[in-house]
Design a protein around this motif. Structure first.
Motif, mmCIF file in Angstrom:
data_model
loop_
_atom_site.group_PDB
_atom_site.id
_atom_site.type_symbol
_atom_site.label_atom_id
_atom_site.label_comp_id
_atom_site.label_asym_id
_atom_site.label_seq_id
_atom_site.Cartn_x
_atom_site.Cartn_y
_atom_site.Cartn_z
ATOM 1 N N GLU A 1 0.824 -1.216 0.000
ATOM 2 C CA GLU A 1 0.000 0.000 0.000
ATOM 3 C C GLU A 1 0.858 1.267 0.000
ATOM 4 O O GLU A 1 0.522 2.252 -0.661
ATOM 5 N N ALA A 2 1.986 1.257 0.692
ATOM 6 C CA ALA A 2 2.876 2.421 0.720
ATOM 7 C C ALA A 2 3.489 2.659 -0.659
ATOM 8 O O ALA A 2 3.613 3.808 -1.107
ATOM 9 N N ILE A 3 3.851 1.579 -1.336
ATOM 10 C CA ILE A 3 4.428 1.712 -2.678
ATOM 11 C C ILE A 3 3.361 2.222 -3.649
ATOM 12 O O ILE A 3 3.627 3.112 -4.464
ATOM 13 N N LEU A 4 2.151 1.688 -3.547
ATOM 14 C CA LEU A 4 1.052 2.153 -4.401
ATOM 15 C C LEU A 4 0.783 3.644 -4.172
ATOM 16 O O LEU A 4 0.569 4.396 -5.135
ATOM 17 N N SER A 5 0.810 4.072 -2.919
ATOM 18 C CA SER A 5 0.583 5.489 -2.610
ATOM 19 C C SER A 5 1.637 6.368 -3.271
ATOM 20 O O SER A 5 1.321 7.447 -3.774
ATOM 21 N N ALA A 6 2.874 5.910 -3.263
ATOM 22 C CA ALA A 6 3.943 6.679 -3.909
ATOM 23 C C ALA A 6 3.692 6.795 -5.411
ATOM 24 O O ALA A 6 3.846 7.877 -5.997
ATOM 25 N N PHE A 7 3.289 5.704 -6.048
ATOM 26 C CA PHE A 7 3.002 5.743 -7.486
ATOM 27 C C PHE A 7 1.790 6.619 -7.795
ATOM 28 O O PHE A 7 1.747 7.281 -8.833
ATOM 29 N N ARG A 8 0.802 6.628 -6.896
ATOM 30 C CA ARG A 8 -0.413 7.434 -7.135
ATOM 31 C C ARG A 8 -0.090 8.915 -7.267
ATOM 32 O O ARG A 8 -0.831 9.653 -7.912
ATOM 33 N N MET A 9 1.021 9.347 -6.657
ATOM 34 C CA MET A 9 1.433 10.750 -6.788
ATOM 35 C C MET A 9 1.714 11.103 -8.242
ATOM 36 O O MET A 9 1.563 12.246 -8.653
ATOM 37 N N PHE A 10 2.117 10.117 -9.028
ATOM 38 C CA PHE A 10 2.436 10.343 -10.435
ATOM 39 C C PHE A 10 1.274 9.961 -11.342
ATOM 40 O O PHE A 10 1.412 9.921 -12.560
ATOM 41 N N ASP A 11 0.126 9.670 -10.738
ATOM 42 C CA ASP A 11 -1.064 9.246 -11.476
ATOM 43 C C ASP A 11 -2.276 10.037 -10.976
ATOM 44 O O ASP A 11 -3.191 9.484 -10.368
ATOM 45 N N PRO A 12 -2.293 11.356 -11.236
ATOM 46 C CA PRO A 12 -3.379 12.181 -10.705
ATOM 47 C C PRO A 12 -4.762 11.776 -11.236
ATOM 48 O O PRO A 12 -5.768 11.987 -10.567
ATOM 49 N N SER A 13 -4.820 11.150 -12.404
ATOM 50 C CA SER A 13 -6.111 10.742 -12.964
ATOM 51 C C SER A 13 -6.599 9.421 -12.371
ATOM 52 O O SER A 13 -7.739 9.033 -12.603
ATOM 53 N N GLY A 14 -5.724 8.716 -11.618
ATOM 54 C CA GLY A 14 -6.124 7.482 -10.954
ATOM 55 C C GLY A 14 -6.375 6.312 -11.892
ATOM 56 O O GLY A 14 -7.161 5.424 -11.583
ATOM 57 N N GLN A 15 -5.683 6.277 -13.018
ATOM 58 C CA GLN A 15 -5.889 5.207 -14.001
ATOM 59 C C GLN A 15 -5.070 3.947 -13.715
ATOM 60 O O GLN A 15 -5.234 2.945 -14.377
ATOM 61 N N GLY A 16 -4.146 4.014 -12.764
ATOM 62 C CA GLY A 16 -3.336 2.842 -12.427
ATOM 63 C C GLY A 16 -2.100 2.685 -13.295
ATOM 64 O O GLY A 16 -1.464 1.629 -13.279
ATOM 65 N N VAL A 17 -1.752 3.747 -14.042
ATOM 66 C CA VAL A 17 -0.564 3.698 -14.892
ATOM 67 C C VAL A 17 0.215 5.009 -14.765
ATOM 68 O O VAL A 17 -0.348 6.043 -14.415
ATOM 69 N N VAL A 18 1.516 4.923 -15.027
ATOM 70 C CA VAL A 18 2.353 6.119 -15.145
ATOM 71 C C VAL A 18 3.096 6.034 -16.466
ATOM 72 O O VAL A 18 3.402 4.951 -16.960
ATOM 73 N N LYS B 1 5.896 5.830 -19.024
ATOM 74 C CA LYS B 1 7.241 5.231 -18.947
ATOM 75 C C LYS B 1 8.330 6.288 -19.103
ATOM 76 O O LYS B 1 9.292 6.305 -18.338
ATOM 77 N N ASP B 2 8.192 7.175 -20.077
ATOM 78 C CA ASP B 2 9.244 8.162 -20.336
ATOM 79 C C ASP B 2 9.400 9.149 -19.184
ATOM 80 O O ASP B 2 10.517 9.495 -18.794
ATOM 81 N N GLU B 3 8.277 9.590 -18.621
ATOM 82 C CA GLU B 3 8.340 10.503 -17.475
ATOM 83 C C GLU B 3 8.961 9.801 -16.266
ATOM 84 O O GLU B 3 9.782 10.379 -15.564
ATOM 85 N N PHE B 4 8.559 8.565 -16.049
ATOM 86 C CA PHE B 4 9.091 7.800 -14.920
ATOM 87 C C PHE B 4 10.591 7.554 -15.099
ATOM 88 O O PHE B 4 11.370 7.674 -14.154
ATOM 89 N N LYS B 5 10.992 7.245 -16.333
ATOM 90 C CA LYS B 5 12.417 7.028 -16.619
ATOM 91 C C LYS B 5 13.216 8.286 -16.298
ATOM 92 O O LYS B 5 14.278 8.211 -15.673
ATOM 93 N N GLN B 6 12.702 9.432 -16.684
ATOM 94 C CA GLN B 6 13.390 10.696 -16.422
ATOM 95 C C GLN B 6 13.547 10.927 -14.921
ATOM 96 O O GLN B 6 14.603 11.350 -14.456
ATOM 97 N N LEU B 7 12.506 10.619 -14.147
ATOM 98 C CA LEU B 7 12.589 10.755 -12.693
ATOM 99 C C LEU B 7 13.649 9.825 -12.110
ATOM 100 O O LEU B 7 14.431 10.226 -11.246
ATOM 101 N N LEU B 8 13.675 8.586 -12.570
ATOM 102 C CA LEU B 8 14.644 7.616 -12.055
ATOM 103 C C LEU B 8 16.081 8.035 -12.356
ATOM 104 O O LEU B 8 16.988 7.801 -11.558
ATOM 105 N N LEU B 9 16.281 8.650 -13.507
ATOM 106 C CA LEU B 9 17.629 9.044 -13.909
ATOM 107 C C LEU B 9 18.107 10.336 -13.247
ATOM 108 O O LEU B 9 19.313 10.570 -13.160
#
Length: 174
Positions: free
Chosen positions: A104-121, A123-131
């Motif tokens: 649940e904590a990991i899901l909450s962190a991902f939800r920050m990047f999913d304001p529409s609540g669709q259950g996806v983020v 890939k390119d934006e996430f890759k940029q954040l990771l790098l």
């Protein structure tokens, strides 16, 4: 004869340790346990079945780090709360690996990047954040992550499935 007695004593201690924490063996697949045995053997430089300070010093030395502070080595050994045999070693890794945040904590962190609540983020934006953010990933680490990451046809990461893989493992690995 004394060597046999010493070996028998170690075997008995190991069996007691295994009985005391036998559930640790059920936490891992047999292939994972074998990999941990290989790692343990690499660290146990003097091959006595116990990881001690001299084993850690030698392992670090082989990795190019020759001046490890004594306090750091002591702290590592203290994590075992006694002699670090293979069972204790496996238990320590089990505790570390199962020490991941709750799903649940990991899901909450991902939800920050999913304001529409669709259950996806994306890939390119996430890759940029990771790098570029916090504990930066290398490009190779990002590619390794994406090789295991469930994505839709549009290139979006299904983070609910990814969270499941992080917390429960990837069934495809078996």
């Amino acid at each position: 004869a004394s060597r046999k007695a010493g070996t028998r004593g170690k075997a008995a201690a190991t069996k007691q340790a295994q009985r005391g924490s036998s559930n640790v063996f059920s936490m891992f697949e047999q292939a994972q346990i074998q990999e941990f045995k290989e790692a343990f053997s690499c660290i146990d430089q003097n091959r006595d079945g116990i990881i001690c300070k001299s084993d850690l010093k030698e392992t670090y030395s082989q990795l190019g780090r020759v001046s490890v502070p004594e306090e750091e080595l002591e702290a590592m050994l203290q994590e075992g709360k006694g002699p670090i045999n293979f069972t204790v070693f496996l238990t320590l890794f089990g505790e570390k690996l199962n020490g991941t945040d709750p799903e649940e904590a990991i899901l909450s962190a991902f939800r920050m990047f999913d304001p529409s609540g669709q259950g996806v983020v994306n890939k390119d934006e996430f890759k940029q954040l990771l790098l570029t953010q916090a504990d930066k990933f290398s490009p190779a680490e990002v590619e390794q992550l994406f090789a295991l990451t469930p994505m839709d046809l549009a290139g979006n990461i299904d983070y609910k499935s990814l969270c499941y893989i992080i917390t429960h493992g990837d069934e495809k690995e078996e």
